[in-house]
Design a protein around this motif. Structure first.
Motif, PDB file in Angstrom:
ATOM      1  N   PHE A 189       0.661  -1.319   0.090  1.00  0.00           N
ATOM      2  CA  PHE A 189      -0.082  -0.039  -0.141  1.00  0.00           C
ATOM      3  C   PHE A 189       0.820   1.301   0.122  1.00  0.00           C
ATOM      4  O   PHE A 189       0.292   2.398   0.204  1.00  0.00           O
ATOM      5  CB  PHE A 189      -0.978  -0.028   1.154  1.00  0.00           C
ATOM      6  N   GLY A 190       2.268   1.004  -0.053  1.00  0.00           N
ATOM      7  CA  GLY A 190       3.226   2.262  -0.322  1.00  0.00           C
ATOM      8  C   GLY A 190       2.436   3.419  -1.323  1.00  0.00           C
ATOM      9  O   GLY A 190       2.617   4.564  -0.988  1.00  0.00           O
ATOM     10  N   ASP A 191       2.018   2.854  -2.350  1.00  0.00           N
ATOM     11  CA  ASP A 191       1.488   3.710  -3.679  1.00  0.00           C
ATOM     12  C   ASP A 191       0.083   4.013  -3.461  1.00  0.00           C
ATOM     13  O   ASP A 191      -0.546   4.421  -4.327  1.00  0.00           O
ATOM     14  CB  ASP A 191       2.052   3.425  -5.002  1.00  0.00           C
ATOM     15  N   GLU A 200       4.087  -3.931 -11.508  1.00  0.00           N
ATOM     16  CA  GLU A 200       5.351  -4.676 -11.196  1.00  0.00           C
ATOM     17  C   GLU A 200       4.980  -5.561 -10.086  1.00  0.00           C
ATOM     18  O   GLU A 200       5.701  -6.566  -9.977  1.00  0.00           O
ATOM     19  CB  GLU A 200       6.427  -4.126 -11.457  1.00  0.00           C
ATOM     20  N   ARG A 201       4.105  -5.153  -9.143  1.00  0.00           N
ATOM     21  CA  ARG A 201       3.894  -5.906  -7.874  1.00  0.00           C
ATOM     22  C   ARG A 201       3.491  -7.241  -8.127  1.00  0.00           C
ATOM     23  O   ARG A 201       3.545  -8.369  -7.553  1.00  0.00           O
ATOM     24  CB  ARG A 201       3.156  -5.051  -6.794  1.00  0.00           C
ATOM     25  N   TRP A 202       2.521  -7.179  -9.104  1.00  0.00           N
ATOM     26  CA  TRP A 202       1.729  -8.622  -9.392  1.00  0.00           C
ATOM     27  C   TRP A 202       2.980  -9.519  -9.982  1.00  0.00           C
ATOM     28  O   TRP A 202       2.882 -10.747  -9.450  1.00  0.00           O
ATOM     29  CB  TRP A 202       0.794  -8.332 -10.798  1.00  0.00           C
ATOM     30  N   TRP A 203       3.828  -9.138 -10.778  1.00  0.00           N
ATOM     31  CA  TRP A 203       4.801  -9.871 -11.167  1.00  0.00           C
ATOM     32  C   TRP A 203       5.840 -10.683 -10.138  1.00  0.00           C
ATOM     33  O   TRP A 203       6.204 -11.864  -9.794  1.00  0.00           O
ATOM     34  CB  TRP A 203       5.642  -9.487 -12.151  1.00  0.00           C
ATOM     35  N   ARG A 204       6.318  -9.594  -9.180  1.00  0.00           N
ATOM     36  CA  ARG A 204       7.081 -10.211  -8.077  1.00  0.00           C
ATOM     37  C   ARG A 204       6.102 -11.032  -7.128  1.00  0.00           C
ATOM     38  O   ARG A 204       6.743 -11.993  -6.616  1.00  0.00           O
ATOM     39  CB  ARG A 204       7.258  -8.656  -7.044  1.00  0.00           C
TER      40      ARG A 204
END
Ligand SMILES: CC(=O)SCCNC(=O)CCNC(=O)[C@H](O)C(C)(C)COP(=O)(O)OP(=O)(O)OC[C@H]1O[C@@H](n2cnc3c(N)ncnc32)[C@H](O)[C@@H]1OP(=O)(O)O
Length: 418
Positions: A41-43, A194-198
């Protein structure tokens, strides 16, 4: 004490996440740590992250975020994507979801968003808020021995393409590009950050209840060397009494940019020694899968359900964003008791786009905003909605024309849950 319904502050996010665990039956002993909170939730736009607090305890949650949704023709619209909706069992059926939803949809309308989107936990929840199911999903279980694919051809397709085993790090590099190509061609696909891929390659921080086992990652390269397919699957470890292998491969993600890549990836998976059963993961209901097997009866459908739900927020902009199979004009009377998207609209549709404007002409079809959402990506038949009493055909022949206008050759598909 009265309930406090409001956006959360940054310091309340860990409590908010713990409340999500209560609602989704994944309780956590401890509050999530700072690293996890910052990663998830940082962004986040906190004005879109609502919580309900009772004597300081978070008892309900609701979040929305900006999502790119592919519509028919390949354009994207920004959707108000709704997620993390929970009300603790102690506070249910007192109208808390209704309050949070009304706040969120009003804000999305104010921002000028075209549609809202969500994946419904249960069918009966969201229709009352003007959402309708816009895409469906299916999962198959394949009995490999019956499938009829040649097990000796476990790797390289005959057309010059090839299958390669890769690592999670490779997928984090190539995956976004392959997915972007899918999004450019398939209605119903939603953006992946990009979080999805991580997260899907095991390197993002995880919550207490989220376990991880490393999967296999495979890409398909076309004859020209370009990656045009991606397959991620896990395998269990099961052996029969007489020491026969009885392993099931479960697909976690599969993107194929063309039928050759799709065939090659299924052929590969159905040819790996020890794997006797393949679970397809959630695919489009009209996936090539059962019919591309020499014996389609080897694939048993184990899931068939509604998936992506949409809610119209701006009918003219939504209808102008997509293309249509044929050129025709239709006047739609769209009813919306919530006052967000209703009105009478003239749609001049064509295969290169459309004009949609408010009109006073007499209507051809009348339907609720939720039914228009169901038709939007081309998945539903207008005739069927008329037969169900969920749309009114006001001019004879209008349902047939509308079906020719709205429907698509292949069905929409949303590969993700959000
Ligand atoms: C996009 C997502 O996140 S999907 C996840 C949804 N969350 C879950 O399924 C988790 C478990 N369930 C819950 O947390 C809650 O029961 C919720 C969020 C589904 C509903 O919250 P509530 O605050 O109880 O809903 P609220 O009181 O506003 O209900 C409004 C109406 O919807 C109805 N309703 C609410 N939930 C359901 C349900 N699961 N099935 C059928 N009807 C329902 C209520 O009966 C009520 O109807 P009424 O207006 O005719 O009286």
């Amino acid at each position: 004490m009265s309930l406090d319904v409001r956006p959360v502050t940054r310091s309340e996010i860990a409590d908010w996440m713990k409340a999500v665990g209560v609602g989704f039956l994944t309780p956590a002993a401890e509050k999530p740590g700072e690293e996890l909170v910052a990663d998830r939730f940082g962004d986040a736009d906190l004005s879109r992250m609502q919580g309900v607090f009772d004597a300081g305890r978070c008892v309900a949650t609701f979040r929305s975020f900006a999502q790119q949704l592919t519509v028919v023709g390949g354009a994207t619209v920004t959707a108000d994507a709704v997620t993390g909706v929970t009300v603790s069992p102690t506070h249910r059926r007192r109208g808390l979801l209704s309050r949070m939803m009304a706040t969120d949809l009003a804000a999305a309308k104010e921002r000028g968003e075209v549609v809202a989107s969500l994946i419904a936990a249960e069918y009966p929840i969201y229709g009352r808020y003007g959402f309708g199911p816009a895409s469906w999903t299916a999962e198959w279980e394949i009995s490999v021995a019956r499938a009829g694919l040649d097990p000796r051809r476990s790797g390289q397709p005959a057309d010059g393409g090839r299958i390669e085993l890769v690592d999670g790090a490779d997928v984090r590099k190539t995956g976004p590009e392959v997915h972007a190509a899918l999004a450019a061609r398939h209605p119903g696909v939603v953006g992946r950050g990009e979080r999805w891929w991580r997260t899907r390659t095991g390197v993002a921080p995880r919550a207490e209840h989220e376990t991880w086992t490393e999967p296999f990652y495979v890409v398909h390269r076309a004859a020209n060397g370009e990656v045009d397919g991606l397959l991620v699957y896990g395998v269990d470890d099961k052996w029969g009494d007489s020491k026969q292998p009885l392993n099931t491969a479960s697909v976690r993600d599969m993107i194929a940019l063309n039928p050759a890549a799709e065939r090659a990836l299924w052929h590969y998976l159905c040819s790996v020694d020890w794997i006797t059963t393949v679970r397809s993961g959630y695919r489009a209901p009209d996936d090539l899968l059962p019919l591309l097997l020499p014996d389609p009866r080897a694939a048993r459908m184990v899931t068939h359900a509604d998936w992506l739900w949409l809610r119209m927020l701006d009918v003219p902009r939504a209808l102008e964003a997509r293309t249509y199979a044929v050129e025709a004009s239709l006047v739609l009377d769209v009813r919306d008791p919530a006052g967000l998207a209703g009105g009478r609209f003239l749609l001049d549709a064509s295969d290169s786009g459309a004009r949609c404007t408010p009109t006073t002409r007499s209507a051809d079809l009348a339907l609720d905003a939720a039914e228009l959402a169901t038709l939007y990506l081309g998945d539903e038949s207008v005739r069927r909605l008329v037969d169900l009493g969920r749309a009114d055909e006001l001019r004879p022949g209008a349902a047939t024309t509308a079906d020719a206008v709205f429907r698509t050759g292949r069905r929409p598909w949303c590969p993700d849950v959000f």
